[in-house]
Design a protein around this motif. Structure first.
Motif, short mmCIF file in Angstrom:
data_model
loop_
_atom_site.label_atom_id
_atom_site.label_comp_id
_atom_site.label_asym_id
_atom_site.label_seq_id
_atom_site.Cartn_x
_atom_site.Cartn_y
_atom_site.Cartn_z
N LEU A 33 0.74 -1.21 0.03
CA LEU A 33 0.02 -0.09 -0.01
C LEU A 33 0.96 1.21 -0.06
O LEU A 33 0.74 2.19 -0.67
CB LEU A 33 -0.98 0.02 1.38
CG LEU A 33 -2.11 -0.95 1.18
CD1 LEU A 33 -2.96 -0.89 2.48
CD2 LEU A 33 -3.31 -0.14 0.12
N ALA A 34 1.86 1.28 0.98
CA ALA A 34 2.79 2.39 0.90
C ALA A 34 3.40 2.75 -0.47
O ALA A 34 3.78 3.71 -0.86
CB ALA A 34 3.69 2.10 2.08
N TYR A 35 3.80 1.41 -0.95
CA TYR A 35 4.45 1.50 -2.43
C TYR A 35 3.61 2.39 -3.42
O TYR A 35 4.38 2.87 -4.29
CB TYR A 35 5.27 0.25 -2.84
CG TYR A 35 5.63 0.08 -4.09
CD1 TYR A 35 6.94 0.60 -4.26
CD2 TYR A 35 4.77 -0.38 -5.24
CE1 TYR A 35 7.58 0.71 -5.52
CE2 TYR A 35 5.45 -0.27 -6.45
CZ TYR A 35 6.63 0.00 -6.39
OH TYR A 35 6.99 0.01 -7.77
N GLY A 36 2.27 1.79 -3.54
CA GLY A 36 1.87 2.05 -4.79
C GLY A 36 0.17 2.50 -4.69
O GLY A 36 -0.01 2.74 -5.85
N LYS A 37 -0.17 2.74 -3.76
CA LYS A 37 -1.63 2.91 -3.86
C LYS A 37 -1.89 4.56 -4.20
O LYS A 37 -0.96 5.33 -4.00
CB LYS A 37 -2.00 3.09 -2.25
CG LYS A 37 -1.84 3.79 -1.28
CD LYS A 37 -2.57 3.62 -0.12
CE LYS A 37 -2.24 4.86 0.92
NZ LYS A 37 -3.16 4.62 2.41
N LEU A 294 0.11 -10.85 -22.85
CA LEU A 294 0.61 -10.53 -21.35
C LEU A 294 -0.37 -9.51 -20.82
O LEU A 294 -1.02 -8.60 -21.36
CB LEU A 294 2.04 -9.89 -21.46
CG LEU A 294 3.11 -10.95 -21.95
CD1 LEU A 294 4.54 -10.16 -22.10
CD2 LEU A 294 3.39 -12.34 -21.33
N MET A 295 -0.43 -9.78 -19.57
CA MET A 295 -0.83 -8.55 -18.56
C MET A 295 0.10 -7.41 -18.45
O MET A 295 1.24 -7.75 -18.03
CB MET A 295 -1.44 -9.04 -17.13
CG MET A 295 -2.91 -9.98 -17.45
SD MET A 295 -4.20 -8.94 -17.59
CE MET A 295 -4.33 -8.38 -15.91
N ASN A 296 -0.29 -6.10 -18.65
CA ASN A 296 0.62 -5.16 -18.38
C ASN A 296 1.06 -4.93 -16.94
O ASN A 296 -0.05 -5.03 -16.05
CB ASN A 296 0.06 -3.62 -19.07
CG ASN A 296 0.15 -3.74 -20.45
OD1 ASN A 296 0.97 -3.83 -21.06
ND2 ASN A 296 -1.04 -3.60 -21.25
N GLU A 297 2.27 -4.73 -16.61
CA GLU A 297 2.73 -4.52 -15.30
C GLU A 297 2.81 -3.13 -15.10
O GLU A 297 3.96 -2.71 -13.91
CB GLU A 297 3.98 -5.41 -14.95
CG GLU A 297 3.68 -6.74 -15.63
CD GLU A 297 5.16 -7.67 -15.35
OE1 GLU A 297 6.13 -7.09 -15.30
OE2 GLU A 297 5.09 -8.86 -15.46
N ASN A 298 1.97 -2.25 -15.13
CA ASN A 298 1.95 -0.67 -14.95
C ASN A 298 1.66 -0.52 -13.18
O ASN A 298 0.38 0.49 -13.27
CB ASN A 298 1.34 0.00 -15.97
CG ASN A 298 1.91 -0.42 -17.37
OD1 ASN A 298 2.95 -0.86 -17.54
ND2 ASN A 298 0.77 -0.20 -18.22
N ILE A 299 2.02 -0.89 -12.48
CA ILE A 299 1.95 -0.77 -11.00
C ILE A 299 2.39 0.49 -10.40
O ILE A 299 3.42 1.05 -10.76
CB ILE A 299 2.41 -1.99 -10.23
CG1 ILE A 299 1.60 -1.95 -8.91
CG2 ILE A 299 3.75 -2.11 -10.28
CD1 ILE A 299 1.87 -3.16 -8.29
N GLY A 300 1.40 1.09 -9.55
CA GLY A 300 1.99 2.07 -8.77
C GLY A 300 2.29 3.41 -9.73
O GLY A 300 1.56 3.89 -10.47
N ALA A 301 3.56 4.01 -9.53
CA ALA A 301 3.52 5.28 -10.35
C ALA A 301 4.22 5.15 -11.65
O ALA A 301 4.44 5.83 -12.19
CB ALA A 301 4.86 5.86 -9.37
N ARG A 302 4.24 3.92 -12.05
CA ARG A 302 4.77 3.51 -13.19
C ARG A 302 3.80 4.03 -14.38
O ARG A 302 2.52 4.00 -14.01
CB ARG A 302 4.92 2.08 -13.73
CG ARG A 302 6.14 1.63 -12.75
CD ARG A 302 6.43 0.08 -13.24
NE ARG A 302 7.19 -0.19 -14.48
CZ ARG A 302 7.39 -1.21 -14.66
NH1 ARG A 302 6.87 -2.44 -14.35
NH2 ARG A 302 7.75 -1.14 -16.09
N GLU A 303 4.05 4.37 -15.55
CA GLU A 303 3.27 5.13 -16.57
C GLU A 303 2.25 3.93 -16.88
O GLU A 303 2.73 2.81 -17.26
CB GLU A 303 4.00 5.50 -17.70
CG GLU A 303 3.28 6.01 -18.77
CD GLU A 303 3.90 6.53 -19.80
OE1 GLU A 303 3.36 7.32 -20.94
OE2 GLU A 303 5.20 6.48 -19.95
#
Length: 376
Positions: A33-37, A294-303
């Motif tokens: 949660l701290a990383y990417g919410k 593939l599923m895109n791995e655009n997690i958290g702050a990634r575009e």
């Protein structure tokens, strides 16, 4: 970099948010949660405008719209969309992983929308042999909604559900034309489908037109006895030929423990279509289909960027990949079904709940649809 990839895999492949118990699990999810919410708390006023379902662009699949939901496995006969006497209303799972907002901004060309395309190709397509596919795009809840307090999760899911409900109402009024229908979903889609069935279908004459409901991969919000206790007409399917009822499972490898949930869960064995603890052997598996893309791995702050995938073909079905057995509300299968059907970072088969039993689902949906039509 390797640790980052594992974090991404965990969030993507969990999809609906697995429950992890113990101090270690709590710390793990607090760290995620701290990383990417998304910043702050959910505010409906911050969401983009509600989708207009009279516009084809707000549907991931329509019978009149060419797309990956029309794909069939290699060697399987293709039937034209729009010509079936039965529809399916399919609600896609979570593909929104970005920290930008608590609900999807539905941006065309984004990684989130490409994930929805992946779901049409690998999940919704299973129903094109029986049914005209209607699958709304909606302001889906962010994956991080599942890792916070339950009241916050339910607020975000409740907001996303209103889009699903409006899409279903539009579909009934303008597209269904009185035909029987199947309700289907996966993960977050199955969570919305539970509420739709309870509040809109069971409580009205619509239950008489529902062929069946495939509520697969529900995990953290199980298809529980409390759901059926709250309904007057709809219960669990008990056989391959039951109508007007619900099917559900969550898939785990043989060596894993049963999923821990807040309530018991319905477990339908998709090789026998029965609700019991009997093991069904692999010769009943009519064909697994390795997912395309593939599923895109655009997690958290990634575009939230798409990778321009082309979904134009499904692989041939592979028969007898695995046996299946329900235990403790969880569906267990082989630890090694074969290449392309790997265990995810959380030790589950959540993302391939459909893929492992693709042809069984496809053939069963056709069977139930034909039986329903015959009964009318």
């Amino acid at each position: 970099m390797k640790k980052f990839a594992v974090v991404i895999a965990v969030l993507i492949l969990v999809g609906g948010g697995l429950v992890v118990t113990g101090v270690g699990g709590d710390l793990f999810f607090k760290a995620l949660l701290a990383y990417g919410k998304p910043a702050g708390v959910f505010n409906p006023d911050d969401a983009v405008a509600a989708p207009n379902y009279s516009l084809p662009g707000n549907w991931a699949a329509l019978p009149t719209k060419r797309g990956p939901a029309e794909l069939v496995p290699q060697g399987i006969e293709r039937t034209a969309q729009g010509e079936h006497p039965v529809d399916v209303f399919f609600i896609h799972p979570t593909g929104f992983l970005s920290a930008g907002s608590w609900t999807s901004p539905m941006e065309g060309g984004s990684g989130t929308e490409e994930n929805t395309t992946w779901m049409m190709a690998n999940q919704a397509s299973v129903f094109n042999g029986c049914c005209n596919i209607f699958a709304p795009r909606y302001r889906e809840a962010n994956i991080f909604s599942y890792f916070g307090p339950l009241d916050e999760r339910d607020k975000v899911l409740g907001f996303a559900y209103q889009d699903v409900k409006r899409a279903f109402e539009y579909y009934l009024q303008h597209q269904n034309q009185g035909k029987p229908f199947i309700i289907a979903g996966h993960s977050q889609g199955s969570h919305h489908a539970q509420r739709l069935i309870k509040e809109e279908i069971d409580s009205s004459d619509l239950h008489r037109r529902m062929v069946a409901a495939y509520l697969i991969g529900s995990i953290v919000i199980p298809v529980a006895p409390s759901l059926f206790n709250a309904m007057d007409h709809i219960g669990p399917c008990q056989s391959a030929e039951d109508l007007g009822c619900v099917i559900a499972w969550d898939t785990m490898p043989e060596s894993a423990p049963a999923l821990e949930r807040p309530e018991p869960s319905l477990c339908t064995n998709p090789l026998s279509w029965q609700v019991n603890k009997q093991r069904s052997e692999a010769d009943l598996n009519e064909g697994s289909v390795v997912p395309v893309g593939l599923m895109n791995e655009n997690i958290g702050a990634r575009e939230d960027k798409a990778i321009d995938q082309i979904f134009d073909a499904l692989a041939a079905p592979i028969k007898a990949t695995t046996w299946a057995q329900c235990k403790g509300g969880t569906l267990f299968v082989s630890d090694n079904p074969g290449e392309g059907f790997g265990i995810d970072a959380m030790g589950t088969y959540h993302v391939i709940d459909y893929a492992l039993f693709y042809m069984n689902i496809r053939n069963n949906a056709k069977l139930r649809s034909n039986l329903f039509l015959s009964s009318q």
